[in-house]
Scaffold this motif. Structure first.
Motif, PDB file in Angstrom:
ATOM      1  N   SER A 125       0.838  -1.188   0.000  1.00  0.00           N
ATOM      2  CA  SER A 125       0.000   0.000   0.000  1.00  0.00           C
ATOM      3  C   SER A 125       0.875   1.241   0.000  1.00  0.00           C
ATOM      4  O   SER A 125       2.023   1.213   0.437  1.00  0.00           O
ATOM      5  CB  SER A 125      -0.906  -0.006   1.238  1.00  0.00           C
ATOM      6  N   TRP A 126       0.291   2.328  -0.489  1.00  0.00           N
ATOM      7  CA  TRP A 126       0.992   3.611  -0.454  1.00  0.00           C
ATOM      8  C   TRP A 126      -0.020   4.725  -0.244  1.00  0.00           C
ATOM      9  O   TRP A 126      -1.218   4.553  -0.485  1.00  0.00           O
ATOM     10  CB  TRP A 126       1.798   3.844  -1.735  1.00  0.00           C
ATOM     11  N   GLY A 127       0.454   5.871   0.226  1.00  0.00           N
ATOM     12  CA  GLY A 127      -0.435   6.994   0.438  1.00  0.00           C
ATOM     13  C   GLY A 127       0.329   8.205   0.925  1.00  0.00           C
ATOM     14  O   GLY A 127       1.499   8.108   1.315  1.00  0.00           O
ATOM     15  N   ALA A 169      -4.674   1.265   6.304  1.00  0.00           N
ATOM     16  CA  ALA A 169      -4.279   0.179   5.407  1.00  0.00           C
ATOM     17  C   ALA A 169      -3.862  -1.070   6.176  1.00  0.00           C
ATOM     18  O   ALA A 169      -3.536  -2.095   5.567  1.00  0.00           O
ATOM     19  CB  ALA A 169      -3.126   0.627   4.515  1.00  0.00           C
ATOM     20  N   ASP A 184      -2.121  -8.770   3.758  1.00  0.00           N
ATOM     21  CA  ASP A 184      -2.083  -8.894   2.308  1.00  0.00           C
ATOM     22  C   ASP A 184      -1.730 -10.336   1.959  1.00  0.00           C
ATOM     23  O   ASP A 184      -0.654 -10.830   2.317  1.00  0.00           O
ATOM     24  CB  ASP A 184      -1.026  -7.931   1.768  1.00  0.00           C
ATOM     25  N   VAL A 201       0.528   2.719   5.857  1.00  0.00           N
ATOM     26  CA  VAL A 201       0.878   2.127   4.564  1.00  0.00           C
ATOM     27  C   VAL A 201       2.332   1.664   4.551  1.00  0.00           C
ATOM     28  O   VAL A 201       3.138   2.057   5.399  1.00  0.00           O
ATOM     29  CB  VAL A 201       0.631   3.126   3.414  1.00  0.00           C
ATOM     30  N   ASN A 221       0.331   9.000   5.483  1.00  0.00           N
ATOM     31  CA  ASN A 221      -0.443   7.897   6.060  1.00  0.00           C
ATOM     32  C   ASN A 221       0.539   6.887   6.639  1.00  0.00           C
ATOM     33  O   ASN A 221       1.270   6.225   5.898  1.00  0.00           O
ATOM     34  CB  ASN A 221      -1.310   7.250   4.975  1.00  0.00           C
ATOM     35  N   LYS A 277      -3.824   5.434  -4.442  1.00  0.00           N
ATOM     36  CA  LYS A 277      -3.307   5.684  -3.095  1.00  0.00           C
ATOM     37  C   LYS A 277      -4.340   5.215  -2.078  1.00  0.00           C
ATOM     38  O   LYS A 277      -5.541   5.167  -2.346  1.00  0.00           O
ATOM     39  CB  LYS A 277      -2.995   7.162  -2.899  1.00  0.00           C
ATOM     40  N   TRP A 278      -3.849   4.865  -0.893  1.00  0.00           N
ATOM     41  CA  TRP A 278      -4.720   4.341   0.155  1.00  0.00           C
ATOM     42  C   TRP A 278      -5.242   5.484   1.006  1.00  0.00           C
ATOM     43  O   TRP A 278      -4.493   6.356   1.440  1.00  0.00           O
ATOM     44  CB  TRP A 278      -3.964   3.349   1.026  1.00  0.00           C
ATOM     45  N   GLU A 279      -6.525   5.458   1.260  1.00  0.00           N
ATOM     46  CA  GLU A 279      -7.142   6.417   2.173  1.00  0.00           C
ATOM     47  C   GLU A 279      -7.563   5.675   3.439  1.00  0.00           C
ATOM     48  O   GLU A 279      -8.160   4.608   3.374  1.00  0.00           O
ATOM     49  CB  GLU A 279      -8.386   7.043   1.526  1.00  0.00           C
TER      50      GLU A 279
END
Length: 459
Positions: free
Chosen positions: A333-335, A395, A400, A341, A338, A390-392
């Motif tokens: 995940s990325w953001g 995460a 995963d 992530v 945040n 992108k993750w909101e």
């Protein structure tokens, strides 16, 4: 030593000027498992150490965490265990302020007979990865953040670590306040000595903060436009923290999860790229916080993350750190801004745009960890990999399924790598996996107290 005789003499004069009564010099390196190994030489051999280097068997970089050789892929017993030249790294000859006797130290790197970098040294794995960016006219700028625990010198009745006695209260710590200044004040003397020792050894440190558990702290290292130096600083910093802690009657550990009920310790890497003009190519300008190159870099790191887990989490204890809802990433995940992530993109000035890689534990080898991140970045840029949205929000809700959260599974995944072997070298990936698989054989062969408690009468 790759620099001139004049530079060697100058470095020796500066070090001896700071510590004229030095009695010995420690010559060392960080091995595959991040264990510092080396030799101590009397000070009258300093000229020989700096001039021609010293000798070590190349297999020293293929030992397991306990220092045992398993002859992985015929390296060790089978090939006669040949020596390599261990050459001092320029700029690392420094005093050791925590030592009981007047002592200098210097970091080493291994060379083959033809003076080429020794293939199996983790530092040279990182060197090979950096070369891909040099070909593109790009320079990685890197800073590390390391969490660690101060613990009591004495273990508890179960041979487990316990928090230290607070120098302020005289009582054993049982709680903490994250970012609490009273915790920093309580351990101010040891933290100040750590900062002073780092300054003396040329390790650029920054902010100090109390973390989420008793005795847990984080000290940031400054960014430098040299990934090898950034990883060297990480190795040197760990040695400083452990040495200064011992001087103060404590111990320090970078174990990923020393306490089951408290937060683990991470190794966060901040990485940006600058071109030959000094411009940060991750800066998307006023209209967009992320450039196309940054987005591709994120995509590449996430794509290669399943292969990298064996380096980011090298030991069984490493995987105890990964749990939902505790600011430890458990998904690709990325953001922006945040902390749940895997890849956080801090906002702020565009020239400082960077990736904060948050997956690794503090027990990870900094050279291999950084090499895996840089390999992913290059892989993403050259193949223009889309990172996805992108993750909101959080995460860290669920694991995963594309990542491995057990050491055997991570090693199996590494053995089938298709990305990292292009950067690390196929033989290195294969040999690293073989070494750690044998270490797991030994680890799983021990009968633990829990095993007796659960199964001795369960018949």
């Amino acid at each position: 030593m790759p620099d001139s005789s004049t530079n060697r003499e100058k470095e020796a004069a500066e070090a001896l000027g700071l510590l004229p009564n030095a009695r010995a010099v420690d010559c060392f390196f960080s091995d595959l498992s991040g264990v510092v190994r080396g030799k101590r030489y009397p000070i009258d051999q300093l000229d020989n150490v700096l001039g021609g280097g010293v000798a070590f068997p190349g297999s020293v970089f293929l030992l397991d965490t306990r220092g045992e050789s398993h002859d992985p892929n015929g390296r060790g017993f089978s090939d006669g265990d040949p020596d390599c030249a261990a050459i001092p790294i320029p700029g690392t000859l420094k005093p050791v302020p925590w030592a009981a006797q007047p002592l200098l130290q210097v970091m080493l790197t291994l060379q083959n007979e033809d003076e080429s970098p020794y293939y199996f040294e983790p530092r040279n794995v990182l060197r090979r990865t950096i070369a891909h960016f040099t070909e593109m006219g790009l320079t990685p700028v890197v800073a590390m953040e390391l969490e660690f625990y101060l613990i009591d010198r004495e273990l508890d009745q179960h041979e487990a670590p316990q928090p230290p006695i607070s120098p302020l209260t005289g009582q054993r710590d049982h709680g903490t306040q994250v970012y609490g200044m009273s915790e920093v004040d309580a351990y101010g003397d040891i933290l100040e000595d750590i900062s002073t020792a780092c300054d003396l050894q040329g390790i650029p440190t920054g902010a100090i903060s109390a973390e989420y558990a008793p005795g847990q702290f984080e000290i940031n290292l400054h960014h430098v436009p040299d990934p090898l130096a950034a990883a060297d600083h990480c190795v040197l910093f760990k040695r400083v923290v452990k040495g200064v802690a011992s001087k103060h009657g404590m111990r320090a550990t970078f174990m990923a999860k020393p306490y089951g009920e408290h937060a683990g310790s991470g190794l966060h890497m901040h990485i940006s790229l600058v071109n030959s003009d000094g411009r940060n190519v991750f800066d998307g300008g006023a209209e967009n916080p992320a450039s196309p190159m940054l987005l591709n870099a994120i995509g590449g790191v996430l794509d290669s993350l399943p292969e990298a887990m064996a380096f980011l989490a090298p030991n069984p204890n490493s995987y105890r750190r990964f749990k939902p809802d505790i600011f430890v990433p458990i998904a690709r995940s990325w953001g922006y801004e945040n902390r749940s992530v895997a890849l956080r993109i801090p906002l702020g000035e565009g020239h400082a745009r960077r990736i904060e890689h948050r997956m690794a534990g503090a027990d990870a080898n900094p050279y291999l960890t950084l090499a895996s991140a840089l390999a992913g970045i290059h892989h993403g840029i050259t193949n223009k990999i889309d990172p996805g949205p992108k993750w909101e929000g959080n995460a860290g809700v669920a694991y995963d399924q594309g990542l491995t959260f057990r050491p055997r599974r991570s090693l199996d995944r590494l053995e089938s790598a298709t990305v990292l072997n292009k950067y690390f070298g196929e033989e290195y990936v294969k040999t690293y996996a073989a070494c750690k698989q044998r270490e797991m054989d030994r680890y799983e062969g021990d009968i633990t107290p829990t095993e007796y408690a659960w199964y001795l009468q369960a018949d």
